[in-house]
Design an enzyme around this catalytic site. Structure first.
Site, PDB file in Angstrom:
ATOM      1  N   GLY A  83       0.836  -1.191   0.000  1.00  0.00           N
ATOM      2  CA  GLY A  83       0.000   0.000   0.000  1.00  0.00           C
ATOM      3  C   GLY A  83       0.866   1.235   0.000  1.00  0.00           C
ATOM      4  O   GLY A  83       2.081   1.171   0.197  1.00  0.00           O
ATOM      5  N   LYS A 140      -1.899  -0.136   5.870  1.00  0.00           N
ATOM      6  CA  LYS A 140      -1.332  -1.480   5.692  1.00  0.00           C
ATOM      7  C   LYS A 140      -0.807  -2.069   6.999  1.00  0.00           C
ATOM      8  O   LYS A 140      -0.993  -3.251   7.265  1.00  0.00           O
ATOM      9  CB  LYS A 140      -0.279  -1.494   4.584  1.00  0.00           C
ATOM     10  CG  LYS A 140       0.869  -0.553   4.757  1.00  0.00           C
ATOM     11  CD  LYS A 140       1.686  -0.435   3.471  1.00  0.00           C
ATOM     12  CE  LYS A 140       2.803   0.559   3.621  1.00  0.00           C
ATOM     13  NZ  LYS A 140       2.358   1.935   3.824  1.00  0.00           N
ATOM     14  N   SER A 141      -0.163  -1.267   7.835  1.00  0.00           N
ATOM     15  CA  SER A 141       0.338  -1.787   9.118  1.00  0.00           C
ATOM     16  C   SER A 141      -0.807  -2.195  10.029  1.00  0.00           C
ATOM     17  O   SER A 141      -0.749  -3.241  10.688  1.00  0.00           O
ATOM     18  CB  SER A 141       1.212  -0.746   9.817  1.00  0.00           C
ATOM     19  OG  SER A 141       2.382  -0.501   9.072  1.00  0.00           O
ATOM     20  N   ALA A 168      10.423  -4.546  13.697  1.00  0.00           N
ATOM     21  CA  ALA A 168      10.430  -3.157  13.229  1.00  0.00           C
ATOM     22  C   ALA A 168      11.764  -2.882  12.548  1.00  0.00           C
ATOM     23  O   ALA A 168      12.822  -3.040  13.164  1.00  0.00           O
ATOM     24  CB  ALA A 168      10.220  -2.210  14.402  1.00  0.00           C
ATOM     25  N   THR A 169      11.722  -2.489  11.295  1.00  0.00           N
ATOM     26  CA  THR A 169      12.946  -2.288  10.521  1.00  0.00           C
ATOM     27  C   THR A 169      13.314  -0.816  10.376  1.00  0.00           C
ATOM     28  O   THR A 169      14.285  -0.496   9.700  1.00  0.00           O
ATOM     29  CB  THR A 169      12.801  -2.895   9.115  1.00  0.00           C
ATOM     30  OG1 THR A 169      11.743  -2.213   8.436  1.00  0.00           O
ATOM     31  CG2 THR A 169      12.543  -4.383   9.169  1.00  0.00           C
ATOM     32  N   HIS A 204       2.490   3.121  16.685  1.00  0.00           N
ATOM     33  CA  HIS A 204       2.561   1.698  16.330  1.00  0.00           C
ATOM     34  C   HIS A 204       2.675   0.846  17.593  1.00  0.00           C
ATOM     35  O   HIS A 204       2.012  -0.178  17.715  1.00  0.00           O
ATOM     36  CB  HIS A 204       3.751   1.422  15.408  1.00  0.00           C
ATOM     37  CG  HIS A 204       3.473   1.714  13.966  1.00  0.00           C
ATOM     38  ND1 HIS A 204       3.316   0.727  13.038  1.00  0.00           N
ATOM     39  CD2 HIS A 204       3.325   2.875  13.295  1.00  0.00           C
ATOM     40  CE1 HIS A 204       3.086   1.265  11.854  1.00  0.00           C
ATOM     41  NE2 HIS A 204       3.088   2.571  11.992  1.00  0.00           N
ATOM     42  N   GLU A 220      13.776  -4.788  17.006  1.00  0.00           N
ATOM     43  CA  GLU A 220      14.137  -3.716  16.077  1.00  0.00           C
ATOM     44  C   GLU A 220      15.404  -4.156  15.368  1.00  0.00           C
ATOM     45  O   GLU A 220      16.494  -4.059  15.917  1.00  0.00           O
ATOM     46  CB  GLU A 220      14.317  -2.399  16.831  1.00  0.00           C
ATOM     47  CG  GLU A 220      13.004  -1.905  17.411  1.00  0.00           C
ATOM     48  CD  GLU A 220      13.079  -0.515  18.006  1.00  0.00           C
ATOM     49  OE1 GLU A 220      14.118   0.166  17.837  1.00  0.00           O
ATOM     50  OE2 GLU A 220      12.097  -0.109  18.632  1.00  0.00           O
TER      51      GLU A 220
END
Length: 186
Positions: free
Chosen positions: A10, A16-17, A34-35, A52, A64
């Site tokens: 998206g 999207k998340s 999480a990137t 988030h 992360e």
């Protein structure tokens, strides 16, 4: 029933998340990868990260990291995985490889980035974990004005295609509405 490998695409702020989190909401134990990093000093980014975190169930674990291949290959941890997001992962990979610079790109960075993308797509294909990945769909927008921007868009497009190919289900989120691009069998 096991959740299939699912890719959710998206645009920015499309939902999207949120949709990815909803897919894994029934699971008490899930690993949220999480990137995006912390981006020290960026208050707006910190607010996004906080939102988030607040949305996720307290029982979920967070990692992360951009080291996704070991996460996907881990056979001891059976918890479902949500990767948010592949576009931020690619940004980190391009940073590591010096791929934003035109001379570096033609001097070997392109091959290094492609190798990392291939490794990730293969790990996605081989994973035995239930996985959901979020990625930006960047192919429907304005053509970037810079070579580095076009390089990122094209590379992410190819990565999205490879991950989608190895996914049982692909969803596209537009204005919070979910469209099924590739339905899961069964």
């Amino acid at each position: 029933m096991a959740l299939p490998r699912t890719l959710i695409l998206g645009g920015a702020r499309s939902g999207k998340s949120t949709r990815a989190e909803q897919l894994l909401a029934p699971y008490r134990d899930a690993l949220y990868v999480a990137t995006g990093g912390t981006r020290d000093g960026d208050r707006e980014w910190a607010q996004r990260v906080a939102l988030h975190r607040e949305r996720r169930p307290g029982s979920w674990r967070t990692a992360e990291t951009c080291d996704l291949v070991p996460v996907l290959a881990d056979r001891a941890d059976r918890a479902p995985v949500l990767i948010d997001c592949l576009a931020l992962w690619l940004t980190a990979v391009m940073d590591e490889c010096g791929a934003w610079d035109d001379a570096a790109w033609t001097g070997g960075a392109e091959r290094a980035v492609q190798r990392r993308c291939d490794e990730l797509a293969e790990a996605w294909r081989l994973t035995e974990r239930q996985v959901v990945a979020v990625s930006n769909e960047v192919g429907m927008g304005v053509v970037p004005a810079t070579a580095a921007g076009r390089r990122f868009r094209d590379t992410l497009g190819r990565l999205n295609m490879a991950v989608a190919d190895a996914s049982e289900r692909v969803l596209l989120v537009v204005a919070g509405q979910v469209l099924t691009v590739k339905p899961s069998a069964g």
